[in-house]
Design a protein around this motif. Structure first.
Motif, short mmCIF file in Angstrom:
data_model
loop_
_atom_site.label_atom_id
_atom_site.label_comp_id
_atom_site.label_asym_id
_atom_site.label_seq_id
_atom_site.Cartn_x
_atom_site.Cartn_y
_atom_site.Cartn_z
N UNK A 1 -2.30 -3.81 -5.80
CA UNK A 1 -3.48 -3.45 -5.02
C UNK A 1 -3.60 -1.95 -4.78
N UNK A 2 -2.72 -1.17 -5.41
CA UNK A 2 -2.79 0.28 -5.28
C UNK A 2 -2.78 0.92 -6.67
N UNK A 3 -3.35 2.09 -6.77
CA UNK A 3 -3.33 2.82 -8.03
C UNK A 3 -1.99 3.52 -8.18
N UNK A 4 -1.66 3.91 -9.42
CA UNK A 4 -0.36 4.52 -9.69
C UNK A 4 -0.11 5.76 -8.85
N UNK A 5 -1.19 6.50 -8.56
CA UNK A 5 -1.02 7.76 -7.82
C UNK A 5 -0.77 7.54 -6.33
N UNK B 1 1.46 6.45 -3.73
CA UNK B 1 2.89 6.15 -3.62
C UNK B 1 3.30 5.62 -2.26
N UNK B 2 2.34 5.45 -1.34
CA UNK B 2 2.68 5.07 0.03
C UNK B 2 3.61 3.88 0.13
N UNK B 3 3.21 2.73 -0.43
CA UNK B 3 4.05 1.53 -0.40
C UNK B 3 4.97 1.47 -1.61
N UNK B 4 4.54 2.02 -2.72
CA UNK B 4 5.34 1.95 -3.95
C UNK B 4 6.71 2.62 -3.76
N UNK B 5 6.73 3.77 -3.10
CA UNK B 5 8.00 4.45 -2.88
C UNK B 5 8.90 3.66 -1.94
N UNK B 6 8.30 2.95 -0.97
CA UNK B 6 9.09 2.13 -0.06
C UNK B 6 9.74 0.99 -0.82
N UNK C 1 6.22 -4.35 -13.10
CA UNK C 1 5.89 -3.04 -12.52
C UNK C 1 6.48 -1.89 -13.33
N UNK C 2 7.39 -2.19 -14.25
CA UNK C 2 7.99 -1.13 -15.05
C UNK C 2 8.94 -0.25 -14.28
#
Length: 249
Positions: free
Chosen positions: A197-201, A203-208, A232-233
């Motif tokens: 639900x987020x774009x690659x750029x 990083x708010x939740x992706x980094x967590x 997710x690679x």
């Protein structure tokens, strides 16, 4: 101001906008929700039918998430609450000169103002706690592990409707929940939602999510986590980072 907003919503007086979501109806105040949500402000100012009827329908959203969105717009928070500041990272890098160094040779990394350590150190620096440094305040998390997905959905709504404060709060709550519920079956599905639900750029939740798996590398043994990493690679990147931390060639 928050108390006044909460009282205004509870009283239901002078409401001039209706927000609906799959049968749920919320009578709200433009003066409160529009300055705090860019989407609603534009819908009221530039919308066609929405501006004329003063009704905004959100049929594609999760009704429970919309309910929490309304709560946030009036109270600057949403359930479940967090009662204390978030835990700090285990490794607190500080540029001040250390008072003494790690007992192992060849160490060069500052992990706090009292200690040095490095990638060549035979001990694992992550999780290191210095007895001289102040301990972080404990965080009391209420609610079930399923709140992981709730926080991810709130982050999504914050982004979709232009509520920057909600995105920041949801990210912090997601981070705290991950610290407590990383080993729960709810984590992989929440992680997948955060990435889809987020774009690659963003990083708010992706980094967590990445840091949670990195800090608890045993998670990669779980089939559902393996499936998420493959989609997710992330698998190779996390593995390389972990090998570098351990000083493997």
């Amino acid at each position: 101001m928050i108390e006044e907003s909460r009282n205004a919503y509870s009283a239901g007086d002078y409401c001039d906008l209706v927000i609906t979501c799959r049968g749920d109806v919320y009578n709200v105040h433009k003066v409160i929700v529009c300055p705090r949500a860019e989407f609603f402000a534009k819908a009221v100012k530039f919308g066609g039918k929405e501006a004329h009827d003063n009704v905004i329908d959100l049929p594609a959203d999760d009704p429970h998430a919309v309910k929490l969105l309304i709560q946030y717009l009036y109270e600057a928070d949403y359930n479940p609450p967090v009662s204390a500041p978030a835990l700090k990272d285990d490794v607190n890098v500080n540029s001040q000169a250390p008072e003494h160094s790690c007992p192992h040779r060849h160490c060069a990394r500052i992990v706090c103002r009292h200690h040095l350590c490095g990638l060549t150190c035979v001990s694992n620096c992550r999780g290191f706690r210095c007895s001289k440094c102040p301990k972080p305040s404990p965080t009391n998390v209420s609610g079930p592990p399923e709140q992981l997905l709730t926080h991810s959905k709130m982050y999504e709504l914050g982004d979709r409707y232009g509520v920057a404060g909600l995105k920041k709060l949801a990210q912090e709550k997601f981070k705290i929940a991950c610290q407590h519920f990383w080993d729960d079956p709810a984590f992989p599905s929440a992680a997948d939602h955060a990435f889809t639900t987020t774009v690659d750029q963003d990083k708010g939740l992706r980094d967590v999510v990445r840091k949670t798996i990195y800090d608890h590398i045993a998670l990669v043994k779980k089939p559902e986590v393996q499936a998420f990493l493959a989609e997710a690679g992330l698998g190779i990147g996390i593995l390389v980072d972990k090998m570098e931390e351990l000083g493997w060639p």
